[in-house]
Design a protein around this motif. Sequence first.
Motif, PDB file in Angstrom:
ATOM      1  N   ALA A 173     -70.969-132.654  67.950  1.00  0.00           N
ATOM      2  CA  ALA A 173     -69.628-132.375  67.445  1.00  0.00           C
ATOM      3  C   ALA A 173     -68.602-133.327  68.041  1.00  0.00           C
ATOM      4  CB  ALA A 173     -69.254-130.931  67.761  1.00  0.00           C
ATOM      5  N   ALA A 174     -68.728-133.619  69.327  1.00  0.00           N
ATOM      6  CA  ALA A 174     -67.791-134.547  69.970  1.00  0.00           C
ATOM      7  C   ALA A 174     -67.894-135.933  69.344  1.00  0.00           C
ATOM      8  CB  ALA A 174     -68.059-134.610  71.470  1.00  0.00           C
ATOM      9  N   ARG A 175     -69.114-136.371  69.050  1.00  0.00           N
ATOM     10  CA  ARG A 175     -69.295-137.673  68.407  1.00  0.00           C
ATOM     11  C   ARG A 175     -68.689-137.675  67.009  1.00  0.00           C
ATOM     12  NH1 ARG A 175     -75.605-139.297  69.871  1.00  0.00           N
ATOM     13  NH2 ARG A 175     -75.387-139.265  72.152  1.00  0.00           N
ATOM     14  N   GLU A 176     -68.879-136.580  66.274  1.00  0.00           N
ATOM     15  CA  GLU A 176     -68.292-136.501  64.931  1.00  0.00           C
ATOM     16  C   GLU A 176     -66.769-136.613  64.997  1.00  0.00           C
ATOM     17  OE1 GLU A 176     -71.553-133.701  62.567  1.00  0.00           O
ATOM     18  OE2 GLU A 176     -69.793-132.786  63.499  1.00  0.00           O
ATOM     19  N   TRP A 177     -66.183-135.929  65.954  1.00  0.00           N
ATOM     20  CA  TRP A 177     -64.725-136.004  66.116  1.00  0.00           C
ATOM     21  C   TRP A 177     -64.298-137.436  66.415  1.00  0.00           C
ATOM     22  CZ3 TRP A 177     -62.262-135.663  71.393  1.00  0.00           C
ATOM     23  CH2 TRP A 177     -60.879-135.776  71.320  1.00  0.00           C
ATOM     24  N   GLN A 178     -64.986-138.093  67.333  1.00  0.00           N
ATOM     25  CA  GLN A 178     -64.650-139.468  67.694  1.00  0.00           C
ATOM     26  C   GLN A 178     -64.816-140.425  66.518  1.00  0.00           C
ATOM     27  OE1 GLN A 178     -67.338-139.923  70.962  1.00  0.00           O
ATOM     28  NE2 GLN A 178     -66.144-138.585  72.321  1.00  0.00           N
ATOM     29  N   GLU A 179     -65.748-140.091  65.620  1.00  0.00           N
ATOM     30  CA  GLU A 179     -65.996-140.952  64.462  1.00  0.00           C
ATOM     31  C   GLU A 179     -65.149-140.567  63.254  1.00  0.00           C
ATOM     32  OE1 GLU A 179     -70.156-140.430  63.960  1.00  0.00           O
ATOM     33  OE2 GLU A 179     -70.684-141.495  65.806  1.00  0.00           O
ATOM     34  N   GLY A 180     -64.302-139.565  63.417  1.00  0.00           N
ATOM     35  CA  GLY A 180     -63.415-139.160  62.330  1.00  0.00           C
ATOM     36  C   GLY A 180     -64.043-138.267  61.281  1.00  0.00           C
ATOM     37  N   VAL A 181     -65.187-137.657  61.596  1.00  0.00           N
ATOM     38  CA  VAL A 181     -65.840-136.747  60.657  1.00  0.00           C
ATOM     39  C   VAL A 181     -65.164-135.379  60.754  1.00  0.00           C
ATOM     40  CG1 VAL A 181     -67.996-135.626  60.007  1.00  0.00           C
ATOM     41  CG2 VAL A 181     -68.023-137.965  60.926  1.00  0.00           C
ATOM     42  N   PRO A 182     -64.600-134.864  59.675  1.00  0.00           N
ATOM     43  CA  PRO A 182     -63.874-133.594  59.753  1.00  0.00           C
ATOM     44  C   PRO A 182     -64.834-132.411  59.865  1.00  0.00           C
ATOM     45  CG  PRO A 182     -63.958-134.340  57.487  1.00  0.00           C
ATOM     46  CD  PRO A 182     -64.567-135.441  58.315  1.00  0.00           C
ATOM     47  N   PRO A 183     -64.367-131.289  60.377  1.00  0.00           N
ATOM     48  CA  PRO A 183     -65.212-130.087  60.411  1.00  0.00           C
ATOM     49  C   PRO A 183     -65.459-129.544  59.014  1.00  0.00           C
ATOM     50  CG  PRO A 183     -62.989-129.571  61.143  1.00  0.00           C
ATOM     51  CD  PRO A 183     -63.044-131.060  60.988  1.00  0.00           C
ATOM     52  N   ALA A 184     -66.611-128.909  58.832  1.00  0.00           N
ATOM     53  CA  ALA A 184     -66.926-128.293  57.548  1.00  0.00           C
ATOM     54  C   ALA A 184     -65.964-127.126  57.301  1.00  0.00           C
ATOM     55  CB  ALA A 184     -68.367-127.797  57.541  1.00  0.00           C
ATOM     56  N   ARG A 185     -65.377-127.095  56.122  1.00  0.00           N
ATOM     57  CA  ARG A 185     -64.386-126.071  55.791  1.00  0.00           C
ATOM     58  C   ARG A 185     -65.073-124.804  55.298  1.00  0.00           C
ATOM     59  NH1 ARG A 185     -59.341-126.858  57.926  1.00  0.00           N
ATOM     60  NH2 ARG A 185     -59.102-129.101  58.241  1.00  0.00           N
ATOM     61  N   VAL A 186     -65.801-124.183  56.195  1.00  0.00           N
ATOM     62  CA  VAL A 186     -66.518-122.948  55.870  1.00  0.00           C
ATOM     63  C   VAL A 186     -65.637-121.767  56.242  1.00  0.00           C
ATOM     64  CG1 VAL A 186     -68.602-121.596  56.260  1.00  0.00           C
ATOM     65  CG2 VAL A 186     -68.705-124.100  56.339  1.00  0.00           C
ATOM     66  N   GLY A 187     -65.457-120.845  55.316  1.00  0.00           N
ATOM     67  CA  GLY A 187     -64.608-119.686  55.575  1.00  0.00           C
ATOM     68  C   GLY A 187     -65.207-118.750  56.609  1.00  0.00           C
ATOM     69  N   THR A 188     -64.330-118.114  57.371  1.00  0.00           N
ATOM     70  CA  THR A 188     -64.780-117.185  58.396  1.00  0.00           C
ATOM     71  C   THR A 188     -65.561-116.027  57.790  1.00  0.00           C
ATOM     72  OG1 THR A 188     -62.829-117.746  59.710  1.00  0.00           O
ATOM     73  CG2 THR A 188     -64.013-115.767  60.336  1.00  0.00           C
ATOM     74  N   SER A 189     -65.209-115.596  56.591  1.00  0.00           N
ATOM     75  CA  SER A 189     -65.926-114.498  55.952  1.00  0.00           C
ATOM     76  C   SER A 189     -67.377-114.859  55.697  1.00  0.00           C
ATOM     77  CB  SER A 189     -65.241-114.120  54.637  1.00  0.00           C
ATOM     78  OG  SER A 189     -63.933-113.650  54.859  1.00  0.00           O
ATOM     79  N   LEU A 190     -67.632-116.092  55.282  1.00  0.00           N
ATOM     80  CA  LEU A 190     -69.012-116.537  55.079  1.00  0.00           C
ATOM     81  C   LEU A 190     -69.767-116.613  56.400  1.00  0.00           C
ATOM     82  CD1 LEU A 190     -68.660-119.348  52.374  1.00  0.00           C
ATOM     83  CD2 LEU A 190     -69.845-117.161  52.123  1.00  0.00           C
TER      84      LEU A 190
END
Length: 371
Positions: A261-278
């Motif tokens: 996750a830290a590498r994704e952030w550094q590379e500009g990869v956004p978090p998956a927009r998964v709803g909390t209900s799911l």
Amino acid sequence: MRSVGVEEELLLVDARSGAPLAVSGAVLAAADRLAWRRPGSGGPEEHEFEEELQKEQLEFATKPVTEMGELREEIVRIRGEAARHAATAGAAVAAIATSPLPVRPSLSVGRRYAWLGKQFGLTAQEQLTCGCHVHVSVASDEEGVEVLDRIRPWLAVLLAMSANSPFWQGEDSGYGSYRSRVWNRWPSAGPVEIFGSADRYHEQVRAMIDTGVLRDEGMMYFDARLSATYPTVEVRVADVCLDPSDAVLMATLVRGLVETAAREWQEGVPPARVGTSLLRLASWRAGRSGLDGPLLHPGTLRETSAEHAVSALYAHVREALAAAGEEDRVREGIAHLHERGTGARVQRQLLAGGGSLASVVGRCAEMTTAT
């Protein structure tokens, strides 16, 4: 290499009857006495043990390490010490996440626990559950929150892999992790939203405390959170694991998730927009099935086999595992877990083999401190 520490909660039981015993005070007193006798000891704060919500449980924390072999040695050593201290009070320790036998837990003494009992009623009074919390170091709160935002879809798989609480109040609950269902009675427990920044995270925590429903930051019972004590991300979703090797597997996968996750952030990869209900549905499915039924795939949030869901997690963190030299060890650990089964499967097999719930607890106590 990111450091890792593990907190485990253990059940204090009568090894013969299997019944939980409200003896944490006596066990902690035994640990205090030993700490005073150690050369150079500064006093009872030297040991690794703490009280928990109920007198029928005991918590410990390992020191932070970077090598997983050392982490396993720490867990085995401290479990052994816990067993020796418990024996002075006529008890044993069992790494199971709920009591198989009926129990009316006893709240620990203190202002905080009295407040929890008054505020939350049966939720607090019945809350005898044992979890495994994994701390992984992060460079800053900002990095930590970016990690939290990106690991959300993967946490339910960890819950399924750790499932170790099939019984509740003398009955088979039908769940692999019934602890997760009981734990989610707390109003702050479970999956959370995407925060987006450290400022937003801390604003949300303050707003939750300001409602008066929660006492303090320690009651942020999210599946994963920033630690209020250490510079770590704390992943709290797992049941305590019967086998120390499974606890190490959890810790290794959590470190892999944090690094990925830290590498994704550094590379500009956004978090998956998964709803909390799911995510709540994924968590329910994981608690219900363990590894003995379907799960929701962390990438698609559609039903799939447990094997495919775990494989997806492994593939997601594989690069980070390889960089840490843990790829082969994790692959072998996953294969062993599928073959042997989770703690929930082991407990059910012990009962089906002609045992009683009391004998299940006794055998699990033996397995807890096996090396």
